[in-house]
Design an enzyme around this catalytic site. Sequence first.
Site, mmCIF file in Angstrom:
data_model
loop_
_atom_site.group_PDB
_atom_site.id
_atom_site.type_symbol
_atom_site.label_atom_id
_atom_site.label_comp_id
_atom_site.label_asym_id
_atom_site.label_seq_id
_atom_site.Cartn_x
_atom_site.Cartn_y
_atom_site.Cartn_z
ATOM 1 N N ASN A 164 0.863 -1.435 -0.041
ATOM 2 C CA ASN A 164 0.033 0.087 0.027
ATOM 3 C C ASN A 164 0.784 1.312 -0.174
ATOM 4 O O ASN A 164 0.498 2.134 -0.685
ATOM 5 C CB ASN A 164 -0.968 0.046 1.174
ATOM 6 C CG ASN A 164 -0.450 -0.099 2.380
ATOM 7 O OD1 ASN A 164 0.842 -0.636 2.506
ATOM 8 N ND2 ASN A 164 -1.024 0.475 3.698
ATOM 9 N N TRP A 172 11.277 3.465 6.155
ATOM 10 C CA TRP A 172 10.734 3.505 7.479
ATOM 11 C C TRP A 172 11.610 2.480 8.275
ATOM 12 O O TRP A 172 12.049 2.540 9.197
ATOM 13 C CB TRP A 172 9.504 3.359 7.994
ATOM 14 C CG TRP A 172 8.610 4.571 7.707
ATOM 15 C CD1 TRP A 172 9.076 5.536 6.801
ATOM 16 C CD2 TRP A 172 7.324 4.900 8.170
ATOM 17 N NE1 TRP A 172 8.162 6.570 6.859
ATOM 18 C CE2 TRP A 172 6.990 6.226 7.610
ATOM 19 C CE3 TRP A 172 6.357 4.222 8.802
ATOM 20 C CZ2 TRP A 172 5.770 6.884 7.862
ATOM 21 C CZ3 TRP A 172 5.245 4.920 8.835
ATOM 22 C CH2 TRP A 172 4.857 6.145 8.512
ATOM 23 N N LYS A 187 12.464 -7.876 1.518
ATOM 24 C CA LYS A 187 11.477 -8.415 0.750
ATOM 25 C C LYS A 187 10.464 -7.622 0.152
ATOM 26 O O LYS A 187 9.427 -7.439 1.238
ATOM 27 C CB LYS A 187 11.242 -9.806 1.207
ATOM 28 C CG LYS A 187 10.207 -10.642 0.195
ATOM 29 C CD LYS A 187 9.230 -11.405 0.792
ATOM 30 C CE LYS A 187 7.755 -10.899 0.658
ATOM 31 N NZ LYS A 187 7.369 -10.705 -0.569
ATOM 32 N N GLY A 240 2.663 -5.455 7.434
ATOM 33 C CA GLY A 240 1.588 -6.087 6.593
ATOM 34 C C GLY A 240 0.363 -6.554 7.389
ATOM 35 O O GLY A 240 0.075 -5.893 8.581
ATOM 36 N N THR A 242 -2.595 -8.378 9.658
ATOM 37 C CA THR A 242 -2.243 -9.076 11.024
ATOM 38 C C THR A 242 -2.170 -10.487 11.248
ATOM 39 O O THR A 242 -1.506 -11.192 11.878
ATOM 40 C CB THR A 242 -3.614 -8.553 12.062
ATOM 41 O OG1 THR A 242 -3.681 -7.176 11.992
ATOM 42 C CG2 THR A 242 -3.390 -9.215 13.444
ATOM 43 N N GLU A 262 4.369 -4.077 12.199
ATOM 44 C CA GLU A 262 3.340 -3.098 11.932
ATOM 45 C C GLU A 262 2.129 -3.685 11.195
ATOM 46 O O GLU A 262 2.474 -4.110 10.067
ATOM 47 C CB GLU A 262 3.872 -2.157 11.282
ATOM 48 C CG GLU A 262 4.949 -1.086 11.975
ATOM 49 C CD GLU A 262 4.428 -0.311 13.109
ATOM 50 O OE1 GLU A 262 3.015 -0.076 12.980
ATOM 51 O OE2 GLU A 262 4.977 -0.068 13.867
ATOM 52 N N CYS A 296 -2.977 1.511 6.520
ATOM 53 C CA CYS A 296 -3.273 0.910 7.862
ATOM 54 C C CYS A 296 -3.880 1.826 8.870
ATOM 55 O O CYS A 296 -4.545 1.630 9.898
ATOM 56 C CB CYS A 296 -1.957 0.426 8.486
ATOM 57 S SG CYS A 296 -0.619 1.664 8.223
ATOM 58 N N GLU A 393 -10.883 -4.766 9.361
ATOM 59 C CA GLU A 393 -10.272 -3.915 8.435
ATOM 60 C C GLU A 393 -10.562 -4.053 6.936
ATOM 61 O O GLU A 393 -10.457 -5.377 6.553
ATOM 62 C CB GLU A 393 -8.496 -4.150 8.795
ATOM 63 C CG GLU A 393 -7.895 -2.908 7.511
ATOM 64 C CD GLU A 393 -6.188 -3.433 7.883
ATOM 65 O OE1 GLU A 393 -6.044 -4.484 7.979
ATOM 66 O OE2 GLU A 393 -5.635 -2.334 8.078
ATOM 67 N N TRP A 459 5.611 5.574 14.944
ATOM 68 C CA TRP A 459 4.687 5.120 14.213
ATOM 69 C C TRP A 459 4.468 3.810 14.957
ATOM 70 O O TRP A 459 5.630 3.004 15.068
ATOM 71 C CB TRP A 459 5.211 4.964 12.815
ATOM 72 C CG TRP A 459 3.977 4.455 11.877
ATOM 73 C CD1 TRP A 459 3.688 3.149 11.615
ATOM 74 C CD2 TRP A 459 2.656 5.341 11.703
ATOM 75 N NE1 TRP A 459 2.582 3.126 11.167
ATOM 76 C CE2 TRP A 459 1.824 4.303 10.962
ATOM 77 C CE3 TRP A 459 2.380 6.486 11.851
ATOM 78 C CZ2 TRP A 459 0.502 4.747 10.718
ATOM 79 C CZ3 TRP A 459 1.218 6.970 11.586
ATOM 80 C CH2 TRP A 459 0.314 6.129 10.896
HETATM 81 P P1 NAD Z 1 0.431 -8.901 3.680
HETATM 82 O O1 NAD Z 1 0.354 -9.481 5.116
HETATM 83 O O2 NAD Z 1 -0.557 -9.928 2.721
HETATM 84 O O3 NAD Z 1 2.076 -9.244 3.140
HETATM 85 C C1 NAD Z 1 3.065 -8.287 3.735
HETATM 86 C C2 NAD Z 1 4.191 -8.930 3.157
HETATM 87 O O4 NAD Z 1 4.595 -10.158 3.748
HETATM 88 C C3 NAD Z 1 4.423 -9.035 1.640
HETATM 89 O O5 NAD Z 1 5.716 -8.811 1.261
HETATM 90 C C4 NAD Z 1 3.916 -10.684 1.607
HETATM 91 O O6 NAD Z 1 4.607 -11.155 0.326
HETATM 92 C C5 NAD Z 1 4.784 -11.125 2.821
HETATM 93 N N1 NAD Z 1 4.374 -12.504 3.270
HETATM 94 C C6 NAD Z 1 3.227 -12.887 3.076
HETATM 95 N N2 NAD Z 1 3.018 -14.333 3.686
HETATM 96 C C7 NAD Z 1 4.281 -14.484 4.307
HETATM 97 C C8 NAD Z 1 4.743 -15.367 5.309
HETATM 98 N N3 NAD Z 1 4.142 -16.303 5.643
HETATM 99 N N4 NAD Z 1 5.901 -15.005 5.921
HETATM 100 C C9 NAD Z 1 6.568 -14.134 5.813
HETATM 101 N N5 NAD Z 1 6.108 -12.957 4.862
HETATM 102 C C10 NAD Z 1 4.977 -13.186 4.113
HETATM 103 O O7 NAD Z 1 -0.162 -7.633 3.891
HETATM 104 P P2 NAD Z 1 -0.506 -6.650 2.335
HETATM 105 O O8 NAD Z 1 -1.834 -7.025 1.903
HETATM 106 O O9 NAD Z 1 0.653 -6.434 1.416
HETATM 107 O O10 NAD Z 1 -0.736 -5.230 3.198
HETATM 108 C C11 NAD Z 1 -1.995 -4.871 3.612
HETATM 109 C C12 NAD Z 1 -1.725 -4.964 5.040
HETATM 110 O O11 NAD Z 1 -0.698 -4.199 5.619
HETATM 111 C C13 NAD Z 1 -2.998 -4.330 5.846
HETATM 112 O O12 NAD Z 1 -3.321 -5.143 6.907
HETATM 113 C C14 NAD Z 1 -2.445 -2.979 6.418
HETATM 114 O O13 NAD Z 1 -3.009 -2.612 7.663
HETATM 115 C C15 NAD Z 1 -0.917 -3.372 6.704
HETATM 116 N N6 NAD Z 1 -0.077 -2.405 6.798
HETATM 117 C C16 NAD Z 1 0.342 -1.765 8.347
HETATM 118 C C17 NAD Z 1 0.965 -0.766 8.411
HETATM 119 C C18 NAD Z 1 1.407 -0.220 9.695
HETATM 120 O O14 NAD Z 1 2.191 0.878 9.585
HETATM 121 N N7 NAD Z 1 0.678 -0.674 10.713
HETATM 122 C C19 NAD Z 1 1.303 0.100 7.139
HETATM 123 C C20 NAD Z 1 1.111 -0.496 5.920
HETATM 124 C C21 NAD Z 1 0.228 -1.676 5.743
#
Ligand code: NAD
Length: 492
Positions: A164, A172, A187, A240, A242, A262, A296, A393, A459
């Site tokens: 996103n 960061w 990654k 990513g 939760t 995060e 997020c 969410e 953050w």
């Molecule tokens: P996601 O959890 O699907 O993926 C995030 C990353 O993790 C990607 O690079 C993905 O390839 C990797 N990943 C997936 N499975 C994995 C595993 N089993 N082991 C290790 N890595 C793995 O999230 P997304 O769909 O890319 O992003 C959206 C989410 O991110 C939302 O829930 C959002 O709230 C959160 N987010 C949080 C913040 C924050 O600062 N709190 C900021 C941005 C996004």
Amino acid sequence: MTTLPFPHIDSAPRTQLYIDGTWCNSAGGRRLQVVNPSTEAVIAEVEAGSAADVDIAVRAAANAFPAWKATTGARRAALLHAIARGVEARRDVLAALQSRNNGKPLAEAQIDVSDVVATFDYYADLAAQLDDTAESAVALPSSDYRAVIRREPAGVVALIVPWNFPMVTTAWKLAPALAAGCTVVLKPSEVTPLPELELAAIVAEAGLPSGVFNVVTGTGVDVGAPLAAHPRVAKVSFTGSTGVGEQVMKTAAETIKGVSLELGGKSSIVVFADADLDLAVELVAGGGFFNAGQMCSATSRVVVERPVADALVARLAERAKQLVVGDPFQPGVQMGPLTNRAQYERVQRYIAQGKADGAREVIEGSVPPGPGYFVRPTIFVEVAADSVVWREEIFGPVLCVRAFDTEDEAIGIANDTDFGLVATVVTRDSTRAKRVADALEAGVVWVNAPQAIFPQTSWGGYKRSSIGRELGPFGLAAFQEIKQVLSAVEAV
Ligand code: NAD
């Protein structure tokens, strides 16, 4: 068809892995397609890394660690400033790649680039200070001993980021990790690797020693999971969802490595009846529709004092109607598509669920005809507190509104969630603003302010939103170990 201001991006996007100072292909030779969410066209193929590539990258980072740890803070600062200048110099390319790969309007992509520059400059300054501050004496109650506390880099760190805010979430982590003296395996999300690879090229050209910074593209299962499991990785910093964060934490637990997480949010904007309604509408729209709601920190729960609830919803509907949704490269466009098909389908399911659960739906605005993952801004009113759309969410341009009668009730509604990332308070009463900000269980509270984020601050959130904090000195500390060295005075 989008007209690209930078046609060369089409013909030669960077697509390889970057390991030990070299651009290279993945061990398995497989590739992943990258899609433009505005057109649904495949715009690039990148390497699909695997556990074998992760292992090579981690070993390179481990080999590079002792020398990088030994560099002065001043040297690391110079390199981080050089990265910031490199990002500035390629601002337009980076912004265009973000808009093309993530779908955000070009103006929003430019904001991201500015954030990346500010973050690298800020952590450069903290790196320079480390030459004086990394070691400090501790006053002891005994003159027989002398003690110092040292802050040392944690080691090889794995940085796993989402789609996103691809470059911002990377900066960061990357800037403080390098400032601290850690070596890195990054990654990127498989959905948005293109801006990340361009950023990687800038980092590579800044002159870091080989192995200090490595990038392995690929899926979460094939690259993220082996990174989190790798015994030579000292720490995983993950942004990513939760659910995946929980998985990363479980994997990291097997080798007792540190994690910073995060994760998701379900945040509230609390609007009191004394608020400036023009400001409130701006803040609600910004917190709900910026980046097509894929934040997020989206304040997707609108908690409004009953006397102004109807007026606020009416004005929000008007605002949503005026929102220009479309091609992120077109001037004046305020909202692009969602970033990938899976997210588009997920948001459509939530909208259907909201309707099925009886929330009153106000959908306004229009989306361009033809392909692209565009979603009309949607507002649900009279949303039940136990409904799915109120509690989960959604990560799309969907706002849910509930009215309140008392300040305590507003605080209760805002805190009644498993998450605790951010909150916004809109009121003209500064005493109340302080009281409510104190009572909110959130890591960031904005008072009458848009979601401005400065690298000097912090953050992260409460409850299931985060473990640890990014930005500010906290972001640096996340990549440091603490060592005490206690010496017997007589023997020295
Ligand atoms: P996601 O959890 O699907 O993926 C995030 C990353 O993790 C990607 O690079 C993905 O390839 C990797 N990943 C997936 N499975 C994995 C595993 N089993 N082991 C290790 N890595 C793995 O999230 P997304 O769909 O890319 O992003 C959206 C989410 O991110 C939302 O829930 C959002 O709230 C959160 N987010 C949080 C913040 C924050 O600062 N709190 C900021 C941005 C996004």
